[in-house]
Motif scaffolding. Structure first.
Motif, PDB file in Angstrom:
ATOM      1  N   GLU A  34       8.434 -21.930  35.355  1.00 17.26           N
ATOM      2  CA  GLU A  34       9.740 -21.315  35.584  1.00 17.26           C
ATOM      3  C   GLU A  34       9.829 -20.541  36.897  1.00 17.26           C
ATOM      4  O   GLU A  34      10.773 -19.787  37.097  1.00 17.26           O
ATOM      5  CB  GLU A  34      10.066 -20.385  34.412  1.00 17.26           C
ATOM      6  N   SER A  36       9.756 -20.471  41.254  1.00 18.02           N
ATOM      7  CA  SER A  36      10.058 -21.292  42.423  1.00 18.02           C
ATOM      8  C   SER A  36       9.208 -20.819  43.590  1.00 18.02           C
ATOM      9  O   SER A  36       9.475 -19.759  44.170  1.00 18.02           O
ATOM     10  CB  SER A  36      11.536 -21.166  42.798  1.00 18.02           C
ATOM     11  N   SER A  38       7.805 -20.377  47.257  1.00 14.78           N
ATOM     12  CA  SER A  38       8.389 -20.408  48.593  1.00 14.78           C
ATOM     13  C   SER A  38       8.012 -21.732  49.254  1.00 14.78           C
ATOM     14  O   SER A  38       6.915 -22.248  49.019  1.00 14.78           O
ATOM     15  CB  SER A  38       7.831 -19.230  49.394  1.00 14.78           C
ATOM     16  N   TYR A  93       6.793 -16.472  46.420  1.00 11.26           N
ATOM     17  CA  TYR A  93       7.815 -16.992  45.523  1.00 11.26           C
ATOM     18  C   TYR A  93       9.219 -16.661  45.978  1.00 11.26           C
ATOM     19  O   TYR A  93       9.470 -15.602  46.542  1.00 11.26           O
ATOM     20  CB  TYR A  93       7.574 -16.478  44.090  1.00 11.26           C
ATOM     21  N   GLU A  94      10.129 -17.586  45.713  1.00 15.74           N
ATOM     22  CA  GLU A  94      11.538 -17.444  46.088  1.00 15.74           C
ATOM     23  C   GLU A  94      12.193 -16.247  45.419  1.00 15.74           C
ATOM     24  O   GLU A  94      12.901 -15.491  46.053  1.00 15.74           O
ATOM     25  CB  GLU A  94      12.313 -18.718  45.701  1.00 15.74           C
TER      26      GLU A  94
END
Length: 131
Positions: A34, A36, A38, A93-94
């Motif tokens: 779950e 995202s 980078s 991470y985004e």
């Protein structure tokens, strides 16, 4: 001996960085599917692997300086693991606020810190004997 280990780890990171990332996420994150990553995370793993290989093969002063960097990273992981995790999460991470670390990860990070410090101290000590 540590140089051979760094070459092997570096080769794995350089050749299969996505698998390294996936393995890390399965071990460290509560919900690895779950998050995202980078866009720069996987290429950064590959780059770090190439650096490990090049520095280890070159040896000399480049390798010695890398051991000081490894020691610094070890000290950070040992003494401020939560801050180190938060910093790396923001880079990797985004949406870092959605990342949840598994329980018990902080002692593992501290363990790596001790390992990094011991490797760095041993390598610096061995190199100073040679000169």
């Amino acid at each position: 001996m540590a140089r051979v280990g760094f070459v092997l780890v570096g080769l794995v990171m350089a050749l299969v960085p996505a698998r390294v990332r996936e393995a890390f996420e399965k071990l460290a994150l509560k919900k690895s599917g779950e998050v995202s990553p980078s866009p720069s995370f996987t290429p950064a793993i590959r780059t770090e692997g190439v650096i490990f290989v090049v520095v280890s093969v070159l040896g000399g002063s480049v390798y010695r300086v890398s051991m000081y960097v490894l020691g610094l990273a070890g000290a950070i992981a040992l003494f401020v693991p939560k801050q180190a995790l938060r910093f790396s999460m923001n880079i990797a991470y985004e949406n870092p606020e959605t990342v949840e670390w598994k329980d018990g990860l902080v002692p593992v990070i501290r363990g790596f810190g001790v390992l990094y410090l011991l490797i760095a101290l041993n390598e610096v000590k061995n190199r100073s004997r040679e000169t």
